[in-house]
Every structure is written in structure tokens, then in C-alpha cells.
Design a protein around this motif. Structure first.
Motif, short mmCIF file in Angstrom:
data_model
loop_
_atom_site.label_atom_id
_atom_site.label_comp_id
_atom_site.label_asym_id
_atom_site.label_seq_id
_atom_site.Cartn_x
_atom_site.Cartn_y
_atom_site.Cartn_z
N ASP A 1 9.02 -5.18 7.16
CA ASP A 1 10.25 -4.82 7.89
C ASP A 1 8.95 -3.97 9.09
OD1 ASP A 1 12.05 -2.19 8.59
OD2 ASP A 1 12.80 -2.56 7.18
N PHE A 2 8.95 -4.04 10.47
CA PHE A 2 8.40 -3.11 11.56
C PHE A 2 9.22 -1.95 11.77
CE2 PHE A 2 6.49 -7.24 12.26
CZ PHE A 2 5.57 -7.55 11.90
N ARG A 3 9.75 -1.49 11.06
CA ARG A 3 10.42 0.10 11.98
C ARG A 3 9.28 0.70 10.71
NH1 ARG A 3 16.13 -0.19 9.08
NH2 ARG A 3 15.28 -1.31 7.98
N PHE A 4 8.63 0.19 9.43
CA PHE A 4 8.10 1.81 8.56
C PHE A 4 6.73 1.32 8.31
CE2 PHE A 4 11.55 0.18 6.34
CZ PHE A 4 11.16 -0.55 5.27
N ASP A 5 6.36 -0.33 8.15
CA ASP A 5 5.06 -1.09 7.24
C ASP A 5 4.71 -1.61 8.63
OD1 ASP A 5 3.50 -1.76 6.00
OD2 ASP A 5 5.29 -3.18 4.67
N VAL A 6 3.36 -1.26 9.10
CA VAL A 6 2.14 -2.05 9.89
C VAL A 6 1.27 -2.44 9.90
CG1 VAL A 6 1.64 -2.68 12.18
CG2 VAL A 6 4.34 -1.63 12.29
N PRO A 7 0.94 -2.94 9.44
CA PRO A 7 -0.58 -2.90 8.90
C PRO A 7 -1.83 -3.24 10.23
CG PRO A 7 0.25 -4.93 8.20
CD PRO A 7 1.06 -4.41 9.01
N CYS A 8 -2.51 -1.87 10.00
CA CYS A 8 -3.82 -1.66 10.63
C CYS A 8 -5.16 -2.13 10.83
CB CYS A 8 -3.11 0.32 11.06
SG CYS A 8 -1.54 0.81 11.59
N PHE A 9 -5.95 -1.61 12.06
CA PHE A 9 -6.90 -1.70 11.36
C PHE A 9 -7.63 -0.37 12.65
CE2 PHE A 9 -11.09 -3.99 12.84
CZ PHE A 9 -11.65 -4.34 11.27
N GLY A 10 -8.59 -0.09 11.83
CA GLY A 10 -9.05 1.25 12.42
C GLY A 10 -10.47 1.39 12.53
N LEU A 11 -11.22 2.58 13.32
CA LEU A 11 -12.27 2.07 13.50
C LEU A 11 -12.79 2.70 11.62
CD1 LEU A 11 -13.47 4.86 16.62
CD2 LEU A 11 -13.74 1.79 16.04
N THR B 1 -11.87 1.50 9.02
CA THR B 1 -11.73 0.17 8.66
C THR B 1 -13.19 -0.82 8.54
OG1 THR B 1 -9.75 0.19 8.21
CG2 THR B 1 -10.84 -2.01 8.11
N LEU B 2 -13.24 -0.81 10.04
CA LEU B 2 -14.78 -1.20 10.91
C LEU B 2 -16.34 -0.89 10.25
CD1 LEU B 2 -14.98 -3.04 12.60
CD2 LEU B 2 -15.72 -1.37 14.35
N GLU B 3 -16.08 1.10 9.83
CA GLU B 3 -17.33 1.71 9.19
C GLU B 3 -17.45 0.66 8.13
OE1 GLU B 3 -15.75 5.92 10.12
OE2 GLU B 3 -16.78 5.19 12.18
N THR B 4 -16.50 0.83 7.52
CA THR B 4 -15.95 0.97 6.13
C THR B 4 -16.66 -1.22 5.69
OG1 THR B 4 -14.27 2.43 5.48
CG2 THR B 4 -14.98 0.18 3.85
#
Length: 282
Positions: free
Chosen positions: A229-239, A241-244
Motif C-alpha cells: 500500500d504505497f499510500r503510507f508504506d514506501v521502502p526507502c534507502f538513504g545516506l 543506510t549507505l553509511e551503515t
């Protein structure tokens, strides 16, 4: 006039205000920037305790058609009605209880929670979405206005992806099975072996845990549910996560195209290249 995003409804009316329910991180900032660039009349609802500095990304001076409010008690539905919004969009992590604080009366929130057979983020946000749409306000796909920040097919960092297709396919299969079972939407694999799966602890903790094992030639996979349900649940990948990944010694990630948002895609790709981390869209 071309639509400002492929993820808007077919009969989207750009003359109607969009209420942006802003949670944590850079996500709502990216949405606001893109929506304003498309000429959308934006109304902002920011939550104290969720968005640590909501005033920091309010335009100054405020453009016409933009209203900003920090809601201590998160009277979300009242604000949506007050703003005369035609649409609403949730962006960034928001604790479900902060949205429920705004239901009228408080007993209503309790009734909704008690009616849910399963009380998890998906069912709670689904109930919130129904309350919003019962006001005649269309809740938008949370990818709207972020088309340019979505994972795209192929090696987004350029060059040859370092993980063999056989092992990429294995990782995708494991991640999708975990998503199907509602365990999580990510995993780390290595040459056909599962090192870690994402559950309640979240992505960063999973990556750190996987890094404590044999990390060379490991692959992080992030996917979406079959009925996301993309109205409120969109997986994200950011800086972050990249740092981790960098700290954990993980050098490859596969992200589902058009389903995972790269939070500030140009910055993420530039940093990944600098750290020699390969990002694949599948």
C-alpha cells in the motif's frame, strides 16, 4: 498539461491543495520541493517530536498557497478539514499514535484500534487512511512527485554489478518471501547463504549484524510487498543506510525499481560511488 508525477491518480486536479503530512527525515523535504516546483498548492502538517526541525525547511518568505503548522497533539483530521485539502500525502516516518491523536472524538480512535484484529503499522495506517478518505480527501501514493528519486533498472552507480546474477536472484527471492510473510522487506545474502533478514529491529541494525559475519561479496536486498500500500508504506534507502553499509563492510545493494525511494538520489549515488558501493535496480 502533463501530469507532474506518474504516481498521481488519473483525474488528479492540480488546482486542489495537497496536504503534506510530514514525518522524519529528508523525505518530506524532497516531496515539498518537487510539488512546489510543479506549482502544487501545498499545506504542511509537521509533528513535534517526529520532524525535529520542521521550520528549517519552510520557505522564507512563505509562497502563496502554502500553510505550515506544527501540531503538538497532531489534530490531523481537523487540520485537513481546515486546510480545505483535496488530497493528502504521508511522507517520512510518523508514529501511528500521533495520527490517531487527531481523531474526533478520542473514543473514535479507541474504537478503531479495538476493531483491528491485527494491530501493526499496516493495519493502523490503513484505518487512518480510511478516516482521511471518509472526509472526501484522496490519500495519494507516497511516491508522488518523487519519480526522479526512485530506484531504476540496472546498475545505478555505473559499471558492472559485482554480484553474480544467480546470487542476486537468490537474494531477491529471500527478500520477497520475507515481505510476503510480513517479516520485513530486506535481507543480506552471500553466495546463496542468508546472513540476516530484516525484522522489527529495522534495516540499519540488520546491516550491522550482517557486517559482523563474513561481509565480502555480500548483498543487501530491499524489496516491496506484492500488495504494497504505497499510500503510507514506501521502502526507502538513504545516506544513513549507505553509511551503515560502509561501516559494516557491505559493498552491494539491490533495490526494487519503482518501489524503493532513494532519499536524494543524486547525493546517494555520488556517495556510493565514492565508497565503491554498487547499487542495482531490479
Amino acid at each position: 498539461m502533463p501530469t507532474p508525477s506518474a504516481y498521481l491518480p488519473e483525474k488528479f486536479d492540480p488546482a486542489l491543495p495537497v496536504a503534506l503530512i510530514a514525518g522524519q527525515g529528508i523525505y518530506p523535504q524532497l516531496v515539498a520541493k518537487s510539488a512546489r516546483a510543479a506549482g502544487i498548492a501545498l499545506r504542511l502538517i509537521a509533528f513535534e517530536g517526529e520532524n525535529r526541525a520542521p521550520s528549517s525547511w519552510r520557505p522564507s518568505p512563505r509562497p502563496k498557497g502554502t500553510a505550515c503548522m506544527s501540531a503538538r497533539s497532531a489534530r490531523t483530521l481537523k487540520l485537513l478539514e481546515k486546510f480545505g485539502a483535496g488530497y493528502a500525502l504521508m511522507a517520512g516516518q510518523v508514529t501511528p499514535r500521533r495520527l490517531f491523536d487527531g481523531l474526533r472524538p478520542d473514543l473514535k480512535a479507541a474504537q478503531i484500534l479495538l476493531s483491528l484484529k491485527r494491530r501493526n503499522a499496516e493495519t493502523i495506517f490503513g484505518a487512518i487512511a480510511k478516516e482521511i478518505e471518509d472526509l472526501g480527501i484522496r490519500l495519494l501514493d507516497a511516491r508522488a512527485f518523487l519519480d526522479e528519486h526512485l530506484a531504476s533498472p540496472g546498475c545505478m552507480t555505473g559499471g558492472r554489478f559485482p554480484i553474480e546474477k544467480e546470487y542476486v536472484d537468490h537474494g531477491i527471492h529471500i527478500a520477497r518471501e520475507c515481505a510476503r510473510l510480513d517479516i520485513g522487506q530486506g535481507c543480506v545474502v552471500r553466495k546463496g547463504t542468508v546472513l540476516a533478514v530484516e525484522a522489527f529491529e529495522g534495516t540499519d541494525e540488520m546491516l550491522t549484524r550482517a557486517g559482523g559475519l563474513k561481509a565480502d561479496e555480500s548483498l543487501f536486498v530491499k524489496t516491496v510487498k506484492a500488495r504494497q500500500d504505497f499510500r503510507f508504506d514506501v521502502p526507502c534507502f538513504g545516506l544513513r543506510t549507505l553509511e551503515t553499509m560502509q561501516a559494516a563492510g557491505l559493498k552491494a545493494a539491490a533495490l526494487e525499481s519503482d518501489g524503493v525511494i532513494l532519499l536524494d538520489k543524486p547525493a546517494v549515488i555520488e556517495k556510493a560511488r565514492g565508497w565503491k558501493i554498487s547499487l542495482l535496480g531490479f
